[in-house]
Design a protein around this motif. Sequence first.
Motif, short mmCIF file in Angstrom:
data_model
loop_
_atom_site.label_atom_id
_atom_site.label_comp_id
_atom_site.label_asym_id
_atom_site.label_seq_id
_atom_site.Cartn_x
_atom_site.Cartn_y
_atom_site.Cartn_z
N LYS A 176 0.76 -1.26 0.27
CA LYS A 176 0.44 0.18 -0.25
C LYS A 176 0.69 1.40 0.10
CE LYS A 176 -3.83 -2.51 2.70
NZ LYS A 176 -4.65 -2.23 3.83
N ASN A 177 1.89 1.07 0.68
CA ASN A 177 2.58 2.39 0.51
C ASN A 177 3.70 2.51 -0.62
OD1 ASN A 177 2.81 1.22 3.40
ND2 ASN A 177 2.89 3.23 3.30
N GLY A 178 3.22 1.58 -1.88
CA GLY A 178 4.41 0.93 -2.88
C GLY A 178 5.17 0.34 -3.36
N LEU A 179 5.21 -0.70 -1.74
CA LEU A 179 6.20 -2.05 -2.50
C LEU A 179 5.55 -3.17 -3.81
CD1 LEU A 179 7.07 -4.06 1.59
CD2 LEU A 179 9.11 -2.68 -0.87
N SER A 180 6.14 -3.57 -4.38
CA SER A 180 6.09 -4.35 -5.16
C SER A 180 4.80 -5.14 -4.96
CB SER A 180 6.99 -4.63 -6.64
OG SER A 180 8.35 -5.35 -5.71
N ASN A 181 6.13 -6.18 -3.72
CA ASN A 181 5.00 -7.16 -3.27
C ASN A 181 5.55 -7.34 -1.96
OD1 ASN A 181 5.01 -10.34 -2.52
ND2 ASN A 181 3.48 -9.72 -4.37
N LEU A 229 10.90 -5.62 -8.76
CA LEU A 229 12.50 -4.85 -7.67
C LEU A 229 11.04 -3.16 -7.37
CD1 LEU A 229 15.76 -4.75 -6.67
CD2 LEU A 229 15.63 -3.72 -8.84
N THR A 230 12.00 -3.39 -5.64
CA THR A 230 11.60 -1.80 -4.74
C THR A 230 12.98 -0.99 -4.82
OG1 THR A 230 9.27 -2.36 -4.86
CG2 THR A 230 10.26 -1.08 -3.64
N PHE A 231 12.73 0.06 -5.83
CA PHE A 231 13.48 0.74 -4.96
C PHE A 231 12.96 2.41 -3.79
CE2 PHE A 231 14.95 5.60 -5.67
CZ PHE A 231 16.44 5.56 -5.19
N ILE A 232 13.80 1.94 -3.21
CA ILE A 232 12.83 3.23 -2.00
C ILE A 232 13.79 4.85 -2.55
CG2 ILE A 232 12.03 4.09 -0.05
CD1 ILE A 232 11.50 1.54 0.61
N ASP A 233 13.60 5.78 -2.22
CA ASP A 233 14.35 6.63 -2.54
C ASP A 233 14.23 7.51 -0.97
OD1 ASP A 233 15.60 9.37 -2.56
OD2 ASP A 233 14.16 10.33 -3.71
N LEU A 234 15.02 7.34 -0.22
CA LEU A 234 15.61 8.24 1.03
C LEU A 234 15.59 9.46 1.16
CD1 LEU A 234 16.25 4.49 3.25
CD2 LEU A 234 14.11 5.87 2.70
N ASP A 235 15.31 10.37 2.77
CA ASP A 235 15.68 11.59 2.43
C ASP A 235 16.95 11.54 3.74
OD1 ASP A 235 14.85 11.50 4.96
OD2 ASP A 235 12.95 12.49 4.71
N GLU A 236 17.07 13.30 3.55
CA GLU A 236 18.25 12.84 4.41
C GLU A 236 17.90 11.65 6.13
OE1 GLU A 236 16.92 16.36 5.05
OE2 GLU A 236 17.16 15.54 3.66
N LYS A 237 16.97 11.88 6.25
CA LYS A 237 16.66 11.23 7.76
C LYS A 237 16.25 10.14 8.04
CE LYS A 237 14.56 15.69 9.95
NZ LYS A 237 13.52 16.86 10.46
N GLY A 238 16.25 9.68 6.18
CA GLY A 238 16.47 7.53 6.53
C GLY A 238 15.00 8.32 6.06
N ASP A 239 13.84 8.69 5.84
CA ASP A 239 12.56 8.25 5.80
C ASP A 239 12.29 8.23 3.91
OD1 ASP A 239 12.12 8.49 8.60
OD2 ASP A 239 11.86 10.92 8.20
N PRO A 240 11.27 8.02 3.81
CA PRO A 240 10.93 7.14 2.42
C PRO A 240 10.58 8.37 2.26
CG PRO A 240 10.46 4.94 3.64
CD PRO A 240 10.46 6.28 4.74
N VAL A 241 10.56 8.64 0.10
CA VAL A 241 9.92 10.05 -0.08
C VAL A 241 9.19 9.34 -1.56
CG1 VAL A 241 10.45 11.35 -1.35
CG2 VAL A 241 12.18 11.43 0.17
#
Length: 267
Positions: A148-153, A175-187
């Motif tokens: 629901k957050n965006g993972l492919s599975n 394959l899922t890529f999570i773009d993280l900000d400087e605090k390590g939170d998903p963008v």
Amino acid sequence: KSFVPLIAYSYYVNKNVFAFLEDRNGNYWIGLRDVGLVKAHYTEFEKETPNLEVIDSYNGLVDKFIFALFQDKEENIWIGTYGGGALRFSGKRFETFTKQHGIVDNFIWCGQQNNLGDIWIGCDAGGISRLRYDSYRKLYLITGYTNKNGLSNDRVYSLAEDDRGNLWIGTDDGLTFIDLDEKGDPVKFYSYFQKDGLMKDRVRSCFFDKKGSLWLGYQGGGVDRVTIEKNGKTGGERLVQSEVEGSRTMPPRLKCSSMENNILKNF
């Protein structure tokens, strides 16, 4: 050089090994099915045959089926079990994390600590969990991320961190890529599949080499070496298939070099 079977000297010679770790002190940790954890280490007097220490329920291990092992910056050993959740082992005591504590599932396939100190755990169902230590309250704050957050599975087999601190996740479907900000939170989450250029959809393993290439291993056979190309102008990137098959545009930019047929010849 010859191979020395580490466990051939014990009762556990025929047990299935699902996880292996060499810690920073040169000890070897072996995760076994239906046995638990074995620590193997060499001494000054025993340089050919390792001493074996079995760590099981008598030592506080809650589950004997171990799927994942990694070490954090404080030299704790983290253990992913298949049914008993995740455990942090200090060498003397275990701390257990289960669904009751907030992780998404008790069946753990993989885990690692990133450069910010967060613990990421991939599960058989329910996606991934991030454990972030709160030094003031002296506890882990746990957040789950799912399809629901965006993972492919939501079945996650493998995790890898790139040189920018972003997270790459191999799942049962893509394959899922999570773009993280400087605090390590998903963008933002981006997902890729066979139709986008991957050899197959079931990504069982992923690993970054020293040159920054991402290696992907697939269920059903085959290996991809993925080169990640950066676009400094927009920050966006795209996925590029092989030159023979053409290209598709999706962020971030990848170039897959498939080695399904010749990987064994090269090694």
